[in-house]
Design an enzyme around this catalytic site. Structure first.
Site, PDB file in Angstrom:
ATOM      1  N   HIS A 172      -9.673  10.258  -1.354  1.00  0.00           N
ATOM      2  CA  HIS A 172      -9.107   9.031  -1.918  1.00  0.00           C
ATOM      3  C   HIS A 172      -8.976   9.206  -3.420  1.00  0.00           C
ATOM      4  CE1 HIS A 172      -8.454   4.801  -2.752  1.00  0.00           C
ATOM      5  NE2 HIS A 172      -8.362   4.570  -1.453  1.00  0.00           N
ATOM      6  N   GLN A 208      -9.162  13.510   4.155  1.00  0.00           N
ATOM      7  CA  GLN A 208      -8.497  12.719   3.106  1.00  0.00           C
ATOM      8  C   GLN A 208      -9.407  12.530   1.894  1.00  0.00           C
ATOM      9  OE1 GLN A 208      -7.207   8.333   3.589  1.00  0.00           O
ATOM     10  NE2 GLN A 208      -5.352   9.510   3.248  1.00  0.00           N
ATOM     11  N   PHE A 249       0.874  -1.172   0.000  1.00  0.00           N
ATOM     12  CA  PHE A 249       0.000   0.000   0.000  1.00  0.00           C
ATOM     13  C   PHE A 249       0.913   1.226   0.000  1.00  0.00           C
ATOM     14  CE2 PHE A 249      -4.634  -0.140   1.654  1.00  0.00           C
ATOM     15  CZ  PHE A 249      -4.966  -1.158   0.790  1.00  0.00           C
ATOM     16  N   GLU A 283      -7.342   0.942  -2.564  1.00  0.00           N
ATOM     17  CA  GLU A 283      -5.923   1.116  -2.893  1.00  0.00           C
ATOM     18  C   GLU A 283      -5.305  -0.242  -3.247  1.00  0.00           C
ATOM     19  OE1 GLU A 283      -4.055   3.823  -0.225  1.00  0.00           O
ATOM     20  OE2 GLU A 283      -2.067   2.991  -0.537  1.00  0.00           O
ATOM     21  N   LEU A 300     -15.830   3.421  -3.150  1.00  0.00           N
ATOM     22  CA  LEU A 300     -14.383   3.235  -3.118  1.00  0.00           C
ATOM     23  C   LEU A 300     -13.906   2.128  -4.055  1.00  0.00           C
ATOM     24  CD1 LEU A 300     -11.770   4.116  -1.583  1.00  0.00           C
ATOM     25  CD2 LEU A 300     -12.114   2.084  -0.203  1.00  0.00           C
ATOM     26  N   HIS A 348     -12.827  10.724   1.702  1.00  0.00           N
ATOM     27  CA  HIS A 348     -12.708   9.348   2.173  1.00  0.00           C
ATOM     28  C   HIS A 348     -12.548   9.213   3.688  1.00  0.00           C
ATOM     29  CE1 HIS A 348     -11.845   5.114   2.101  1.00  0.00           C
ATOM     30  NE2 HIS A 348     -10.614   5.270   2.556  1.00  0.00           N
ATOM     31  N   ARG A 373      -3.328  10.277   6.141  1.00  0.00           N
ATOM     32  CA  ARG A 373      -3.285   8.901   6.640  1.00  0.00           C
ATOM     33  C   ARG A 373      -2.787   7.949   5.557  1.00  0.00           C
ATOM     34  NH1 ARG A 373      -6.687   4.450   6.227  1.00  0.00           N
ATOM     35  NH2 ARG A 373      -8.446   5.530   5.263  1.00  0.00           N
ATOM     36  N   ARG A 395      -1.693   8.807  -0.754  1.00  0.00           N
ATOM     37  CA  ARG A 395      -2.980   9.198  -1.347  1.00  0.00           C
ATOM     38  C   ARG A 395      -3.085  10.669  -1.678  1.00  0.00           C
ATOM     39  NH1 ARG A 395      -6.937   5.586   2.518  1.00  0.00           N
ATOM     40  NH2 ARG A 395      -6.367   3.643   1.496  1.00  0.00           N
TER      41      ARG A 395
HETATM   42  C1  LIG Z   1     -15.386   2.327   1.795  1.00  0.00           C
HETATM   43  C2  LIG Z   1     -14.286   2.391   2.822  1.00  0.00           C
HETATM   44  C3  LIG Z   1     -13.226   1.520   2.752  1.00  0.00           C
HETATM   45  C4  LIG Z   1     -12.197   1.583   3.694  1.00  0.00           C
HETATM   46  N1  LIG Z   1     -11.149   0.718   3.586  1.00  0.00           N
HETATM   47  C5  LIG Z   1     -10.162   0.767   4.513  1.00  0.00           C
HETATM   48  C6  LIG Z   1      -9.079  -0.154   4.460  1.00  0.00           C
HETATM   49  O1  LIG Z   1      -9.024  -1.039   3.617  1.00  0.00           O
HETATM   50  N2  LIG Z   1      -8.110  -0.050   5.392  1.00  0.00           N
HETATM   51  C7  LIG Z   1      -8.128   0.893   6.386  1.00  0.00           C
HETATM   52  O2  LIG Z   1      -7.222   0.932   7.214  1.00  0.00           O
HETATM   53  N3  LIG Z   1      -9.178   1.760   6.476  1.00  0.00           N
HETATM   54  C8  LIG Z   1     -10.183   1.708   5.569  1.00  0.00           C
HETATM   55  N4  LIG Z   1     -11.225   2.589   5.666  1.00  0.00           N
HETATM   56  C9  LIG Z   1     -11.348   3.428   6.864  1.00  0.00           C
HETATM   57  C10 LIG Z   1     -11.860   2.574   8.021  1.00  0.00           C
HETATM   58  O3  LIG Z   1     -12.735   1.603   7.554  1.00  0.00           O
HETATM   59  C11 LIG Z   1     -12.596   3.413   9.055  1.00  0.00           C
HETATM   60  O4  LIG Z   1     -11.850   4.529   9.415  1.00  0.00           O
HETATM   61  C12 LIG Z   1     -12.871   2.586  10.325  1.00  0.00           C
HETATM   62  O5  LIG Z   1     -13.472   1.364  10.004  1.00  0.00           O
HETATM   63  C13 LIG Z   1     -13.725   3.368  11.293  1.00  0.00           C
HETATM   64  O6  LIG Z   1     -14.090   2.524  12.361  1.00  0.00           O
HETATM   65  P1  LIG Z   1     -14.768   3.121  13.658  1.00  0.00           P
HETATM   66  O7  LIG Z   1     -15.016   1.983  14.561  1.00  0.00           O
HETATM   67  O8  LIG Z   1     -13.969   4.259  14.153  1.00  0.00           O
HETATM   68  O9  LIG Z   1     -16.147   3.748  13.135  1.00  0.00           O
HETATM   69  P2  LIG Z   1     -17.367   3.118  12.313  1.00  0.00           P
HETATM   70  O10 LIG Z   1     -17.118   1.770  11.829  1.00  0.00           O
HETATM   71  O11 LIG Z   1     -17.747   4.161  11.312  1.00  0.00           O
HETATM   72  O12 LIG Z   1     -18.497   3.009  13.406  1.00  0.00           O
HETATM   73  C14 LIG Z   1     -19.112   4.142  13.976  1.00  0.00           C
HETATM   74  C15 LIG Z   1     -20.195   3.679  14.917  1.00  0.00           C
HETATM   75  O13 LIG Z   1     -20.694   4.784  15.649  1.00  0.00           O
HETATM   76  C16 LIG Z   1     -22.096   4.723  15.727  1.00  0.00           C
HETATM   77  N5  LIG Z   1     -22.578   6.097  15.921  1.00  0.00           N
HETATM   78  C17 LIG Z   1     -22.167   7.225  15.300  1.00  0.00           C
HETATM   79  N6  LIG Z   1     -22.800   8.291  15.798  1.00  0.00           N
HETATM   80  C18 LIG Z   1     -23.623   7.845  16.773  1.00  0.00           C
HETATM   81  C19 LIG Z   1     -24.532   8.467  17.662  1.00  0.00           C
HETATM   82  N7  LIG Z   1     -24.714   9.786  17.679  1.00  0.00           N
HETATM   83  N8  LIG Z   1     -25.238   7.672  18.512  1.00  0.00           N
HETATM   84  C20 LIG Z   1     -25.064   6.321  18.517  1.00  0.00           C
HETATM   85  N9  LIG Z   1     -24.196   5.687  17.705  1.00  0.00           N
HETATM   86  C21 LIG Z   1     -23.486   6.451  16.848  1.00  0.00           C
HETATM   87  C22 LIG Z   1     -22.524   4.059  14.441  1.00  0.00           C
HETATM   88  O14 LIG Z   1     -23.759   3.434  14.593  1.00  0.00           O
HETATM   89  C23 LIG Z   1     -21.394   3.045  14.246  1.00  0.00           C
HETATM   90  O15 LIG Z   1     -21.703   1.853  14.933  1.00  0.00           O
HETATM   91  C24 LIG Z   1     -12.257   2.541   4.723  1.00  0.00           C
HETATM   92  C25 LIG Z   1     -13.335   3.410   4.805  1.00  0.00           C
HETATM   93  C26 LIG Z   1     -14.324   3.359   3.846  1.00  0.00           C
HETATM   94  C27 LIG Z   1     -15.444   4.358   3.936  1.00  0.00           C
END
Ligand SMILES: Cc1cc2nc3c(=O)[nH]c(=O)nc-3n(C[C@H](O)[C@H](O)[C@H](O)COP(=O)(O)OP(=O)(O)OC[C@H]3O[C@@H](n4cnc5c(N)ncnc54)[C@H](O)[C@@H]3O)c2cc1C
Length: 574
Positions: free
Chosen positions: A240, A238, A118, A253, A250, A351, A386, A286
Site C-alpha cells: 500500500h 500488494q 478510489f 486510500e 494504514l 498490505h 487489487r 496502488r
Molecule cells: C488496515 C486494513 C485496511 C483495509 N481496508 C480495506 C478497505 O477499505 N477496503 C477493502 O476492500 N479492503 C480493505 N482491506 C482488506 C480487507 O479488509 C481484507 O482483505 C478482508 O477484510 C479479509 O477478510 P477475510 O474474512 O478474508 O479475513 P479476516 O478478516 O482476516 O479473517 C480471518 C479469520 O480467520 C481466522 N483464522 C485464521 N487462521 C486460523 C486458524 N488457523 N484457525 C482458526 N481460525 C483462523 C481468524 O481468527 C479470523 O477470524 C484492508 C486491510 C487492512 C489490513
C-alpha cells in the site's frame, strides 16, 4: 469427535457471510476462529467497498461492465474474467443486503449510500462508513449471527472462538474435517464435517512492515497447502502506498479519494513527474503509486531518505472530522501529528495477499467438499494488483457463493465419512505438539520471526531482482532448518501462546518459500510484481497463474491458464 454438517474456518467477513448463507440453507454450521470473530482483521478495514451503484451521477452511468473492466485492467490482466464478472454483477445486491441488515453507510445529501473515488475507477464507486467501513460491516454480520441465536425459526450458528485449526483432513480426495487446538484448555480435538470452508484471511505478517493485524500470519492458508491443496499466485503481494512512517498503520486510500495530496521534500505533487501516474495522480492504482513513491525517495525527493508526505490540510477540519476521523486519531496517537494542521509522514508497506488457496468462481478447490473464500482464497479476482475497495466486496460476494455451493454439496451427501482418518490425524498432531514441547533446541520464535520479516522486507519487496531473490530463497530455507530446533518458552497446556505462535510460524515460513519461489520464477513485471531485471510485462510467456504445491520433497511450481473473457489483454497505459 465433534460433528457439524459444515465448518467455516475464520470469523472475518468472508467466514461470517459464508456461515449465514449455510444457515439460510438450513445447514448446521459452526465457525472456528482463533480470535473472537469481531477481532478478525476485517474489522480494521477503513476506506470502503466497491459497487457500481452510480449514486454520484455525473453524466456517466456506472455499470458492472465498467467495474469489471477496471478490475481486470487494474489486475494487469491476470485476473480470471469469469470471476471478476461474477463479483461485479453480484456487487450491488450484496451491498443492499448489508444495508438492509443495518450497516450504517455514510449518506449523500439525498440519503443514498455515499461513494468516494478510489484507484482504478476515476469516479466515486466506493461505498463507505466514514473511515471505519470494515468495523461497520463485520459488526453487521455478527449481529445477524446473534439474531439467529435468539430466533427460534433458525438454527444456531455455533462459534468456537480461540480455537486454532492445525490440520485439514482429506480421505480419498474428499474433505472430511479438521483438527483444531482449543487455545484456552490446550486440548486438541477432531472436527468431522460434510464440507469445510477456509476463510482464514491474509498472510501480511510474513513481512515486518505491514498494515495487517499481528494475527495475519498466513497459517490458515498453509493448513490446506500442507494437505496437498495448491496455492495460486503467491508472488503477488500488494504494497500500500500510504502507511504511517515507522508504524505502518494504514492511512486509507480514502485520504487520497477525498482529495489528499502526496508531496515530496520540496512540497511538490511529484506523481506528475511519472508517466504512469501523471493522469490520475493520487488515485492511480496502488502498485503504480507505491513504486513512484520509492522512486521519488531514491531520487532524493524524500525526507530522511525514507518517507514522503500525505497532505490533507487543504480538505479542512470539517471534512476531515466527518470523513476521516479515525485517520486523525491514529496520526495523533501514534506519531503526534494532527492532519488538520500538519502533513502525515508516510511510506509504502505490505498490505494484501493477492494469491491464496486455489479455487474457482464457485469457491471450490481441487478437493471435494473443501471451499475457500476471502483473502485466504485466490479465485482470482485481483490478479496481479487489487483495486482498493474490491477486497471487502470479494469477501461478501464469494463468502455467500462458497456458502451456497457448500450447502448444495452437503445436501447430496450420503452420510458421515472419515472417522479413522480423523483419529489418525489427531494422534499425529498430538505427537507433533508433544515433540515441539520437549524440544531441546536453542532457537527462539522471536529470532526466526524477526529474521523472516527482515528478509521479506529487504529482498522481496516492491522492486525485485534475481540476485536478491536468490539470497532470500536461501535465507528462508535456512530459517526453515532453524525452525526444526525451535524451543518453546512455556510448555503448560492452558493458553500456551508460545505454542500457538510456534505453530503459526511454520505456516509463515512455508508461505514465504512459495512467495519467493514464485517471484524468482516469474521473469517479467506485472502489477505488484516488479522485476528490475525483467521490467516489461511478457504475455507470451507469463499470462498464466502460478501454482505452488507442498510436497514431502519440497515445493513444486506449476502453471495454469488465465480465463480471458471479453477484455483482451492490452498494455496498461494511463
Ligand atoms: C488496515 C486494513 C485496511 C483495509 N481496508 C480495506 C478497505 O477499505 N477496503 C477493502 O476492500 N479492503 C480493505 N482491506 C482488506 C480487507 O479488509 C481484507 O482483505 C478482508 O477484510 C479479509 O477478510 P477475510 O474474512 O478474508 O479475513 P479476516 O478478516 O482476516 O479473517 C480471518 C479469520 O480467520 C481466522 N483464522 C485464521 N487462521 C486460523 C486458524 N488457523 N484457525 C482458526 N481460525 C483462523 C481468524 O481468527 C479470523 O477470524 C484492508 C486491510 C487492512 C489490513
Amino acid at each position: 469427535m465433534i460433528y457439524h454438517d459444515a465448518i467455516v474456518i475464520g470469523g472475518g467477513l468472508a467466514g461470517l457471510r459464508a456461515a449465514i448463507e449455510l444457515n439460510r440453507h438450513n445447514i448446521k454450521v459452526a465457525v472456528i476462529s482463533k480470535v473472537h470473530p469481531i477481532r478478525s482483521h476485517s474489522v480494521a478495514a477503513q476506506g470502503g467497498i466497491n459497487a457500481p451503484l452510480g449514486n454520484h451521477f455525473r453524466g456517466v452511468y456506472d455499470t458492472w461492465e465498467k467495474h469489471a473492466f477496471d478490475t481486470v485492467k487494474g489486475s494487469d490482466y491476470l485476473a480470471d474474467q469469469d470471476a471478476v464478472i461474477r463479483m461485479t454483477r453480484d456487487a450491488a445486491e450484496r451491498i443492499y443486503e448489508m444495508e438492509h441488515w443495518g450497516c450504517p453507510f455514510s449518506r449523500t445529501t439525498e440519503g443514498k449510500i455515499a461513494q468516494r473515488p478510489f484507484g482504478g475507477a476515476g469516479f466515486p464507486r466506493t461505498c463507505f462508513v466514514a473511515d471505519t467501513t470494515g468495523h461497520a460491516l463485520l459488526h453487521t454480520l455478527y449481529q445477524q449471527i446473534i439474531k439467529f441465536k435468539q430466533a427460534a425459526e433458525r438454527k444456531e450458528i455455533v462459534i468456537y472462538e480461540e480455537w486454532l485449526v492445525t490440520d485439514l483432513v482429506i480421505e480419498d480426495g474428499v474433505c472430511v474435517g479438521v483438527i483444531a487446538l482449543d487455545i484456552v484448555s490446550g486440548r486438541l480435538e477432531s472436527f468431522q464435517a460434510g464440507a469445510v470452508i477456509f476463510a482464514t484471511g491474509g498472510a501480511g505478517r510474513i513481512y515486518g512492515k505491514s498494515t495487517n493485524a499481528v494475527i495475519n500470519t498466513g497459517m490458515g492458508i498453509a493448513v490446506p497447502y500442507w494437505a496437498g491443496v495448491p496455492l495460486k499466485d503467491m508472488e503477488f503481494i500488494q504494497f500500500h502506498p500510504t502507511t504511517l512512517l515507522g508504524k505502518n498503520i494504514l492511512m486509507t486510500e480514502g485520504c487520497r479519494g477525498e482529495g489528499g495530496y502526496l508531496l515530496n521534500n520540496k512540497g511538490e505533487r511529484f506523481l506528475e513527474k511519472y508517466n504512469d501516474s501523471k493522469k490520475d495522480m493520487e488515485i492511480a492504482p496502488r502498485d503504480i503509486i507505491a513504486r513512484n513513491i520509492v522512486r521519488e525517495i531514491m531520487a532524493g525527493g524524500g525526507f530522511d531518505n525514507r518517507y514522503v508526505h500525505l497532505d490533507l490540510r487543504h480538505l479542512g477540519e470539517e471534512k476531515i472530522m466527518q470523513r476521516l476521523p479515525a485517520i486523525r486519531d491514529i496520526c495523533k496517537e501514534f506519531v503526534s501529528v494532527d492532519p488538520i494542521t500538519d502533513p502525515i509522514p508516510i511510506q509504502p508497506g505490505q498490505h494484501y495477499t493477492m494469491g491464496g488457496i486455489d479455487c474457482n468462481t464457485e469457491g471450490e478447490t481441487v478437493v471435494k467438499g473443501l471451499y475457500a473464500a476471502g483473502e485466504a482464497a485466490c479465485v482470482s479476482v485481483h490478479g496481479a494488483n487489487r483495486l482498493g475497495g474490491n477486497s471487502l466486496l470479494d469477501t461478501i460476494v464469494f463468502g455467500a457463493i462458497a456458502g451456497s455451493n457448500a450447502a448444495q454439496y452437503i445436501q447430496g451427501l450420503a452420510g458421515k465419512k472419515g472417522e479413522n482418518t480423523l483419529c489418525d490425524t489427531l494422534k499425529r498432531a498430538e505427537q507433533r505438539i508433544n515433540t515441539l514441547g520437549k524440544s531441546s533446541g536453542n532457537e527462539s520464535y522471536a529470532g526466526i520471526k524477526g529474521a523472516l520479516n527482515n528478509v521479506m522486507d529487504d529482498k522481496v519487496g516492491i522492486f525485485r531482482e534475481a540476485p536478491t531473490l536468490n539470497e532470500a530463497f536461501r535465507e528462508v530455507k535456512t530459517l526453515q532448518e532453524r525452525y526444526k530446533k525451535i524451543k518453546l518458552n512455556y510448555t503448560g497446556k492452558r493458553v500456551n501462546l508460545s505454542l500457538v505462535w510456534a505453530l503459526e510460524l511454520k505456516g509463515s515460513l512455508d508461505l514465504a518459500e512459495a512467495i519467493v519461489a514464485g517471484a524468482l520464477a516469474r521473469k517479467e513485471s506485472r502489477g505488484s510484481h516488479f522485476r528490475t531485471d525483467f521490467s516489461k510485462r511478457d504475455d507470451a510467456q507469463w499470462l498464466k497463474h502460478t501454482l505452488a504445491y507442498y510436497t514431502p520433497d519440497g515445493l513444486r511450481l506449476d502453471y495454469k491458464p488465465v480465463n480471458i473473457g471479453p477484455f483482451e489483454p492490452k498494455e496498461r497505459k494511463y
